[in-house]
Design a protein around this motif. Structure first.
Motif, short mmCIF file in Angstrom:
data_model
loop_
_atom_site.label_atom_id
_atom_site.label_comp_id
_atom_site.label_asym_id
_atom_site.label_seq_id
_atom_site.Cartn_x
_atom_site.Cartn_y
_atom_site.Cartn_z
N GLU A 1 49.78 21.16 23.47
CA GLU A 1 50.88 21.98 23.96
C GLU A 1 51.34 21.41 25.30
O GLU A 1 50.54 21.29 26.23
N TYR A 2 52.62 21.06 25.39
CA TYR A 2 53.16 20.48 26.62
C TYR A 2 53.83 21.56 27.47
O TYR A 2 54.60 22.36 26.95
N ARG A 3 53.52 21.54 28.75
CA ARG A 3 54.14 22.45 29.70
C ARG A 3 54.59 21.65 30.92
O ARG A 3 54.04 20.60 31.22
N ALA A 4 55.58 22.20 31.62
CA ALA A 4 56.04 21.59 32.88
C ALA A 4 56.25 22.70 33.89
O ALA A 4 56.85 23.74 33.56
N ALA A 5 55.75 22.49 35.10
CA ALA A 5 55.85 23.51 36.15
C ALA A 5 56.54 22.91 37.36
O ALA A 5 56.14 21.84 37.85
N LEU A 6 57.56 23.58 37.86
CA LEU A 6 58.27 23.14 39.06
C LEU A 6 57.51 23.57 40.30
O LEU A 6 57.08 24.73 40.41
N VAL A 7 57.33 22.64 41.24
CA VAL A 7 56.62 22.94 42.48
C VAL A 7 57.35 22.28 43.64
O VAL A 7 58.13 21.34 43.47
N ALA A 8 57.08 22.79 44.84
CA ALA A 8 57.57 22.12 46.04
C ALA A 8 56.77 20.83 46.23
O ALA A 8 55.56 20.81 45.99
N PRO A 9 57.40 19.73 46.64
CA PRO A 9 56.69 18.45 46.74
C PRO A 9 55.45 18.50 47.61
O PRO A 9 54.45 17.84 47.31
N HIS A 10 55.48 19.30 48.69
CA HIS A 10 54.32 19.34 49.59
C HIS A 10 53.23 20.30 49.10
O HIS A 10 52.21 20.46 49.77
N HIS B 1 61.82 17.90 51.81
CA HIS B 1 61.46 18.10 50.40
C HIS B 1 62.47 19.00 49.69
O HIS B 1 62.11 19.96 49.01
N VAL B 2 63.73 18.68 49.86
CA VAL B 2 64.79 19.44 49.21
C VAL B 2 65.70 18.47 48.47
O VAL B 2 65.59 17.25 48.61
N ARG C 1 75.93 9.46 55.55
CA ARG C 1 75.41 8.58 54.50
C ARG C 1 73.91 8.37 54.60
O ARG C 1 73.25 8.16 53.59
N TRP C 2 73.37 8.39 55.84
CA TRP C 2 71.91 8.28 55.94
C TRP C 2 71.26 9.60 56.35
O TRP C 2 70.07 9.82 56.09
N LEU C 3 72.05 10.51 56.95
CA LEU C 3 71.48 11.80 57.33
C LEU C 3 71.04 12.61 56.11
O LEU C 3 69.97 13.22 56.10
N LEU C 4 71.89 12.64 55.08
CA LEU C 4 71.58 13.47 53.92
C LEU C 4 70.31 13.00 53.21
O LEU C 4 69.40 13.80 52.95
N PRO C 5 70.16 11.69 52.88
CA PRO C 5 68.89 11.26 52.28
C PRO C 5 67.69 11.51 53.19
O PRO C 5 66.60 11.88 52.71
N PHE C 6 67.88 11.35 54.51
CA PHE C 6 66.78 11.60 55.45
C PHE C 6 66.32 13.05 55.38
O PHE C 6 65.12 13.34 55.32
N LEU C 7 67.28 13.98 55.38
CA LEU C 7 66.93 15.40 55.35
C LEU C 7 66.24 15.77 54.03
O LEU C 7 65.31 16.59 54.02
N CYS C 8 66.68 15.18 52.94
CA CYS C 8 66.03 15.46 51.65
C CYS C 8 64.59 14.99 51.65
O CYS C 8 63.69 15.70 51.17
N ARG C 9 64.35 13.80 52.22
CA ARG C 9 62.97 13.29 52.29
C ARG C 9 62.14 14.12 53.23
O ARG C 9 61.00 14.50 52.93
N ALA D 1 57.94 21.69 55.61
CA ALA D 1 57.85 20.24 55.41
C ALA D 1 58.32 19.48 56.64
O ALA D 1 57.74 18.46 57.01
N ALA D 2 59.37 19.97 57.28
CA ALA D 2 59.89 19.28 58.46
C ALA D 2 58.87 19.26 59.60
O ALA D 2 58.77 18.29 60.34
N ARG D 3 58.10 20.35 59.72
CA ARG D 3 57.08 20.40 60.78
C ARG D 3 55.95 19.42 60.53
O ARG D 3 55.31 18.94 61.45
N ARG D 4 55.67 19.12 59.27
CA ARG D 4 54.54 18.27 58.93
C ARG D 4 54.91 16.80 58.85
O ARG D 4 54.19 16.00 58.29
N ALA D 5 56.04 16.43 59.39
CA ALA D 5 56.53 15.06 59.23
C ALA D 5 55.57 14.03 59.81
O ALA D 5 54.99 14.22 60.87
#
Length: 561
Positions: A219-228, A500-501, A489-497, A531-535
């Motif tokens: 039985e296959y299952r998938a669970a969404l979690v926050a990356p951290h 964790h959004v 152009r670089w701020l958005l990818p930086f904030l996502c990394r 996540a931002a605090r744990r950078a």
């Protein structure tokens, strides 16, 4: 199809192991049209293929005789990709051919080659080994190939993936040309087809399991979690499912070591399997699982190839597999020999689309949902502890236990509440060894389009939101602005990394001279702040923090990333 036409010693061995009827792959290789022919077989792990080729070798090994001749030069050779699989194959063939007087010898990397040479000199009917070690014994004339009547390549696709083509070709070039060649592979990519064309004659193609088809008992299952929160989610899955044995897959040895340490610290009996362990350490870890001394195995993909643990009921993908074949291989550690199993992918919500493509490519349908919550685990604990306590109470008590119980009931401290207090004490004792569940962030299954945040599905974030200024999210600031060449152009990818959004969870953005203000979806704000605090790493010096809501700067039009 049945086993009735097999030699009597093999029937006795199968009966002793509880085999009533052949599995599909076993039935396929026992069909009359397969007799004496080279075979190219597609079969998933856990389908009974080791016994299948063991039975298919019977005409070459036994013929019409009831017992094998005295052991001398080997009659059959089995090549497997890993030490663990080779040793498991040896164990399977040993019980299968024991009533016929079979002698099986293994030759694998990590073992003493001198001891292996001595065993080969004493004679064997079947030799099982890994490509490198077998080639070494052939080149040193420790392994005499002249009498070989059959060669089996087990998990041939894995051997090519691991870079053993040269060793396989060297082995096949050494063995007699008139031998029978049986190739077993989960898939038949170009490399396997080319190998079969070069070294097989008029091979019968058998598809015991359709390529890419998932094992029906899984039985296959998938669970969404926050990356951290991946490791916390692993804890909650283990607590909720409470499997007899579970295997957790990670991508690297470092991740294996860290996760194993964290689980052990939380009270789980855990072992690790990775490439840095010696063969003795790996065998000890597997034996701990089989003996019940350990219940959790954290492993890399390569280290877990070919492992067969009959009681393994749960596979957790703590890190997503790199391709569909790896997904099926990992999952195939469970749901074996007719038992049911669960394969659970823990999916960082920012990688959901990748996971969906992976499942689709593997032709697997998974049920999606959140990772187990702490409340769900506490509710399940209440059921289990009640059942456990009732089962203990139903047992006939020993006289010495009754004496203690009577003394406790008579104690003045329990006056008026004796039975209830003692029952509660028993529950506390039963609960004490259980690792505490983890509190997980609530994850939206489908983020809304960027800039149009949905209403927060959980409790309202206590920090103010900029509704007064026309916004709908939670505002943050970072100490980078136009003076530091800030650019969407670089701020958005930086904030996502950093937070964790996803891109859809970042809203409006205002780039000023020495800082940038940006909006985060309400349901993701808590996760982003944590996540931002744990950078750590290269950009950890950039400060990101929540701010009070503020309106649009006068005369400025907000820049959209």
């Amino acid at each position: 199809m049945s086993f009735d036409h097999l030699p009597a010693p093999l029937q006795a061995a199968l009966s002793g192991r509880g085999y009533a009827a052949p599995t599909p792959v076993q039935a396929a290789v026992l069909q009359p049209e397969a007799a004496g022919r080279d075979l190219l077989v597609s079969a998933q792990t856990g389908s009974g293929k080791t016994v299948a080729y063991g039975l298919a070798l019977a005409p070459e090994l036994l013929g019409e005789a009831a017992r094998l001749p005295a052991a001398g030069a080997p009659l059959a050779l089995v090549v497997a990709p890993t030490r663990e699989l080779a040793l498991q194959v040896k164990a399977e063939l040993t019980w299968l051919y024991a009533p016929a007087g079979g002698r099986i010898v293994s030759c694998v990397g990590g073992m003493d080659p001198v001891a292996e040479k001595r065993l080969l000199m004493q004679g064997a009917h079947i030799v099982v080994g890994t490509p490198g070690r077998l080639r070494d014994h052939l080149e040193r004339n420790n392994l005499a190939p002249a009498a070989l009547r059959a060669v089996v390549l087990d998990e041939a696709d894995e051997m090519l993936d691991l870079g053993f083509r040269e060793e396989l070709e060297a082995i096949l070039d050494e063995v007699p040309a008139e031998r029978r060649t049986l190739m077993f592979s989960a898939t038949v990519p170009r490399g396997i087809a080319a190998l079969a064309k070069s070294y097989q004659r008029d091979a019968l193609r058998i598809e015991a399991t359709s390529q890419g088809e998932a094992h029906g008992d899984i039985e296959y299952r998938a669970a969404l979690v926050a990356p951290h929160e991946l490791e916390r989610a692993v804890v909650n899955v283990l607590r909720l499912e409470n499997p007899r044995i579970a295997m957790i897959f990670c991508a690297t040895r470092a991740t294996v070591a860290r996760l194993r340490g964290n689980l052990s610290e939380r009270g789980f009996s855990t072992v690790a399997l990775s490439g840095e362990l010696s063969q003795t350490e790996r065998l000890r870890a597997l034996q701990s699982l089989r003996d019940g001394h350990a219940r959790i195995c954290v492993a890399t993909d390569v280290a877990a190839r070919g492992i067969d643990l009959p009681d393994l009921g749960l596979v957790i993908h703590a890190e997503l597999p790199r391709d569909p074949e790896t997904l099926l291989h990992r999952s195939g550690r469970t749901g074996r020999a007719g038992r049911k199993g669960v394969s659970l992918l823990l999916v960082p919500h920012i990688r959901r689309r990748l996971a969906e493509r992976l499942l689709q490519a593997a032709k697997v349908k998974a049920s999606w949902g959140p990772a187990p919550s702490a409340d769900a685990i506490r509710a399940r604990d209440a059921e289990r502890l009640a059942e456990q306590a009732l089962a203990l109470a139903a047992e006939e008590p020993a006289e010495q236990d009754l004496a203690i119980a009577r003394r406790l009931m008579a104690d003045p401290a329990l006056a008026g509440r004796g039975t209830e207090a003692l029952a509660a004490a028993l529950v506390r004792v039963l609960r004490a060894p259980l690792p505490a569940p983890e509190e997980l962030s609530e994850i939206q299954e489908r983020p809304a389009p960027r800039g149009t945040f949905p209403r927060d599905p959980g409790p309202r974030d206590p920090r103010p939101t900029p509704e007064e200024g026309g916004g709908q999210g939670v505002w943050f600031r970072m100490d980078v602005g136009r003076a530091q060449n800030a650019d969407p152009r670089w701020l958005l990818p930086f904030l996502c990394r950093r937070g964790h959004v996803t891109r859809q969870e970042i809203g409006r953005m205002r780039i000023m001279e020495r800082e940038t203000q940006f909006e985060v979806a309400p349901y993701a704000a808590g996760r982003f702040a944590t996540a931002a605090r744990r950078a750590v790493g290269e950009d950890a010096n950039i400060r990101v923090e929540p701010m009070q809501p503020m309106g649009r700067p006068p005369g400025k039009r907000p820049q959209r990333a």
